[in-house]
Design an enzyme around this catalytic site. Structure first.
Site, PDB file in Angstrom:
ATOM      1  CB  SER A 113      -6.164  84.601 -23.974  1.00 14.66           C
ATOM      2  OG  SER A 113      -6.334  84.599 -23.126  1.00 14.66           O
ATOM      3  CG  HIS A 114      -6.912  80.480 -22.066  1.00 12.33           C
ATOM      4  ND1 HIS A 114      -7.460  81.428 -22.404  1.00 12.33           N
ATOM      5  CD2 HIS A 114      -7.542  79.088 -22.327  1.00 12.33           C
ATOM      6  CE1 HIS A 114      -8.632  80.798 -22.663  1.00 12.33           C
ATOM      7  NE2 HIS A 114      -9.246  79.707 -22.541  1.00 12.33           N
ATOM      8  CG  ASP A 277      -3.307  84.735 -19.276  1.00  7.66           C
ATOM      9  OD1 ASP A 277      -3.438  86.077 -19.462  1.00  7.66           O
ATOM     10  OD2 ASP A 277      -4.945  84.412 -20.286  1.00  7.66           O
ATOM     11  CG  ASP A 279      -3.788  87.540 -23.467  1.00  6.13           C
ATOM     12  OD1 ASP A 279      -3.587  86.806 -22.524  1.00  6.13           O
ATOM     13  OD2 ASP A 279      -4.820  88.234 -23.494  1.00  6.13           O
ATOM     14  CG  ASP A 281      -6.393  88.363 -20.797  1.00  5.83           C
ATOM     15  OD1 ASP A 281      -5.618  87.430 -20.544  1.00  5.83           O
ATOM     16  OD2 ASP A 281      -7.200  88.639 -21.640  1.00  5.83           O
ATOM     17  NE  ARG A 282      -7.983  83.713 -18.937  1.00  6.77           N
ATOM     18  CZ  ARG A 282      -8.668  82.554 -19.127  1.00  6.77           C
ATOM     19  NH1 ARG A 282      -8.484  81.201 -18.879  1.00  6.77           N
ATOM     20  NH2 ARG A 282      -9.903  82.259 -20.304  1.00  6.77           N
ATOM     21  CE  LYS A 376      -9.583  87.175 -19.246  1.00  9.10           C
ATOM     22  NZ  LYS A 376      -9.949  87.756 -20.451  1.00  9.10           N
TER      23      LYS A 376
HETATM   24  C1  VG1 Z   1     -13.565  81.964 -21.470  1.00 11.97           C
HETATM   25  C2  VG1 Z   1     -13.374  82.542 -20.460  1.00 11.97           C
HETATM   26  C3  VG1 Z   1     -13.906  84.064 -20.423  1.00 11.97           C
HETATM   27  C4  VG1 Z   1     -12.825  84.576 -20.612  1.00 11.97           C
HETATM   28  C5  VG1 Z   1     -12.445  84.997 -22.561  1.00 11.97           C
HETATM   29  C6  VG1 Z   1     -11.449  85.243 -22.977  1.00 11.97           C
HETATM   30  O1  VG1 Z   1     -14.023  81.849 -22.834  1.00 11.97           O
HETATM   31  O2  VG1 Z   1     -14.729  81.325 -19.900  1.00 11.97           O
HETATM   32  O3  VG1 Z   1     -13.884  84.308 -18.662  1.00 11.97           O
HETATM   33  O4  VG1 Z   1     -13.268  85.872 -21.148  1.00 11.97           O
HETATM   34  O5  VG1 Z   1     -11.570  82.936 -22.020  1.00 11.97           O
HETATM   35  O6  VG1 Z   1     -10.254  85.112 -21.469  1.00 11.97           O
HETATM   36  P1  VG1 Z   1     -14.744  80.611 -23.599  1.00 11.97           P
HETATM   37  O7  VG1 Z   1     -15.307  81.392 -24.146  1.00 11.97           O
HETATM   38  O8  VG1 Z   1     -14.105  79.972 -23.658  1.00 11.97           O
HETATM   39  O9  VG1 Z   1     -15.580  80.299 -22.062  1.00 11.97           O
HETATM   40  V1  VG1 Z   1      -8.657  85.029 -22.042  1.00 11.97           V
HETATM   41  O10 VG1 Z   1      -8.164  85.298 -20.946  1.00 11.97           O
HETATM   42  O11 VG1 Z   1      -8.500  83.957 -23.284  1.00 11.97           O
HETATM   43  O12 VG1 Z   1      -8.722  87.045 -23.626  1.00 11.97           O
HETATM   44 CO    CO Z   2      -5.385  86.087 -21.950  1.00 13.83          CO
END
Ligand code: VG1
Ligand code: CO
Length: 543
Positions: A113-114, A277, A279, A281-282, A376
């Protein structure tokens, strides 16, 4: 016989976090690491014999290698069919859509992801269930249990088929369908939003910059914004997905998407800006010289969603993660909509959406989406904003001002303390938990603690209970803070401090959030004792 059974042994630490298993890429490249986890997924869902899976990822380093390995393992485990994005690419929301559209048995998404990508950065993998959503804890628990007892995995001995050419092929008895990663998703967006109105907006010289941050949304944004909606070429920047994201950190927030922020805050900047981001979804939404916090974006979408054709009948209900601000609650109350508060992570929204109880969900971490998929969806949020702007004739800053005048403003900020040594983070976190019961009634400056607890959630649909979902400290009507440990990081511990204060005085809606939250920030540090436990006084990232 070309199915090989490979002897292996359990590898410690393969516990899925907030969104799948995330580790350094080099860890995933170690012998058996990926294979063990994939076999544990297959075993954890009762095997894949005769099943159809969607497979794809965000294109980061190792994505293609992993896709081929998973194809060989799926074939060896008897899967009937694999649907794969061309080149092994699929954004997370597009994968969710393909899982649903083709009524498959789920999918495997490769992404951290991010988190940054590259051989020395992060890699990740997660399983999504047939509803298109991230596996719930019952499934990830079964997968994790499997990683602790695994003694062999099955893999096809020969090479995986070419994944770069669209069309049908086979691997042993398994059909492999390579699909255009973008087309079905773009078609879905056309059913939800008023493309005619958004096209007219661009035809009328409305200007936009979309920063794909060299990650997966480039091809999606180019197809939808530039090709289907007529935005000028160059609207999408950093539009080619690269294995290392071109060295960018594809987390769409003001810190990491600073190039976009500079463009948007310039005198002659565009009317509208957005970023996504790794992938896809953000999303981050920015107007000309106007940043929109994700919690406000969710609330504003809740208030205006009926402008989009796919939502014209209104929303069944809304949901937000617990640390997300209560801005959307205020809209829900005004519109008479049910409003749910869930733990962090999109997997907790799935049951509510499947059950028809909510249509719009959001998280403060730049995640917004609806029941069109079960993830998302970054571009969805961007198109929703464009649709709202086109329908109302108002710009971002105007919409936001009006929103605060109507509902009040939930000043909000998240302070991240990254890569804290785990033991130090535990001292701060566990220490606070131990003191929670003593806090009520204590005063810090003008603020008095009215309640303090650890958030637990009971899923209203299946009754499952999730404990330890973050510490909440409330100051009556004046605000609150929340402290959580991140479940997506790969280095040490990341502590997230979420700060919120409601302001309803129409004369005080234009402050800098850090100023408006100053008292809460001071109280939070005094209560947590972060500096004493970790030596940290200043956050690494402020959003
Ligand atoms: C983070 C965010 C959470 C989100 C998750 C996955 O998790 O706070 O809101 O759902 O990333 O997003 P954490 O446990 O690091 O706070 V993504 O776009 O990384 O799949
Ligand atoms: Co993501």
């Amino acid at each position: 016989m070309t199915i090989q059974t490979v002897k292996t042994s359990p590898i410690a630490g393969q516990k899925p976090g907030t969104s799948g298993l995330r580790k350094k890429c080099r860890v995933f490249m170690e012998p058996h690491y990926l294979e063990n986890f994939v076999q544990a997924i297959f075993d954890g869902i009762g095997g894949v014999a005769g099943k159809t899976l969607v497979i794809g990822g965000d294109g980061r380093f190792h994505n293609d290698v992993a896709v081929r390995t998973i194809l060989r393992m799926a074939a060896a485990n008897g899967a009937a069919k694999a649907i794969v994005g061309q080149g092994g690419l699929l954004s997370t929301p597009a994968a969710s859509h393909l899982i649903r559209l083709n009524q498959t048995d789920g999918g495997i998404i490769l992404s951290a992801s991010h988190n940054p990508g590259g051989i020395d950065e992060d890699f990740g993998i997660k399983f999504n269930t047939p509803n298109g959503g991230p596996a719930p804890e019952s499934v990830t628990d079964a997968i994790f249990a499997g990683t602790k007892t695994i003694d062999s995995y099955k893999i096809w001995q020969g090479d995986a088929p070419d994944i770069d050419t669209i069309g049908n092929t086979t691997l042993g008895d398994m059909a492999v369908v390579i699909v255009d990663p973008v087309a079905d998703y773009a078609d879905l967006m056309e059913t939800l939003f008023d493309f005619g109105a958004i096209k007219a907006l661009f035809a009328d010289n409305f200007t936009m910059q979309f920063d794909a941050m060299c990650a997966i949304t480039g091809p999606y944004a180019t197809e939808i914004l530039e090709k289907r909606l007529g935005a000028p070429a160059g609207t999408v920047v950093h539009g080619t997905p690269l294995p290392d994201f071109g060295g960018m950190h594809p987390d769409p927030n003001p810190t990491w998407a600073h190039e976009l922020m500079d463009v948007m805050f310039a005198q002659d900047g565009p009317d509208f800006g957005a970023a996504s981001d790794g992938d896809g979804d953000r999303n981050m939404i920015v107007g000309h010289q106007c940043y929109v916090s994700p919690s406000d974006s969710l609330a504003l979408i809740a208030a205006h969603a009926q402008n989009a054709p796919g939502y014209k009948g209104g929303l069944s209900g809304v949901a937000r993660s617990m640390p997300t601000s209560a801005a959307v609650d205020r809209v829900a109350a005004a519109l008479g909509l049910p409003c749910f508060e869930t733990p962090t992570g999109w997997k907790f929204f799935g049951n509510l959406m499947d059950d028809g109880q909510v249509a719009l969900c959001g998280e403060e971490s730049f995640g917004t989406g609806s029941d069109h998929v079960r993830e998302k969806d970054g571009l969805w949020a961007v198109l929703m904003w464009l649709n709202i702007i086109a329908a109302t004739g108002q710009g971002v800053a105007e919409l936001l001002k009006d929103h605060w005048q109507t509902y009040g403003r939930n000043y909000y900020s998240r302070h991240d303390f990254e890569a804290v040594p785990t033991e130090q983070a535990d001292v701060a976190f566990d220490g606070l938990i131990a003191r929670l019961s003593e806090l009520v009634g204590q005063s810090y400056g003008s603020l008095t603690v009215s309640a303090a607890d650890e958030f637990s959630y009971t899923d209203p649909v299946d009754g499952s209970v999730s404990h330890h979902q973050g510490i909440r400290v409330m100051f009556g009507d004046d605000g609150r803070f929340v402290l959580r440990k991140s479940g997506t990081g790969t280095t040490g511990a990341t502590l997230r401090l979420y700060l919120e204060a409601l302001e309803q005085d129409p004369a005080k809606l234009d402050q800098d959030p850090q100023d408006a939250l100053a008292d809460i920030i001071t109280a939070a540090h005094a209560i947590i004792g972060l500096a004493a436990a970790t030596g940290r006084t200043k956050p690494d990232v402020v959003t």
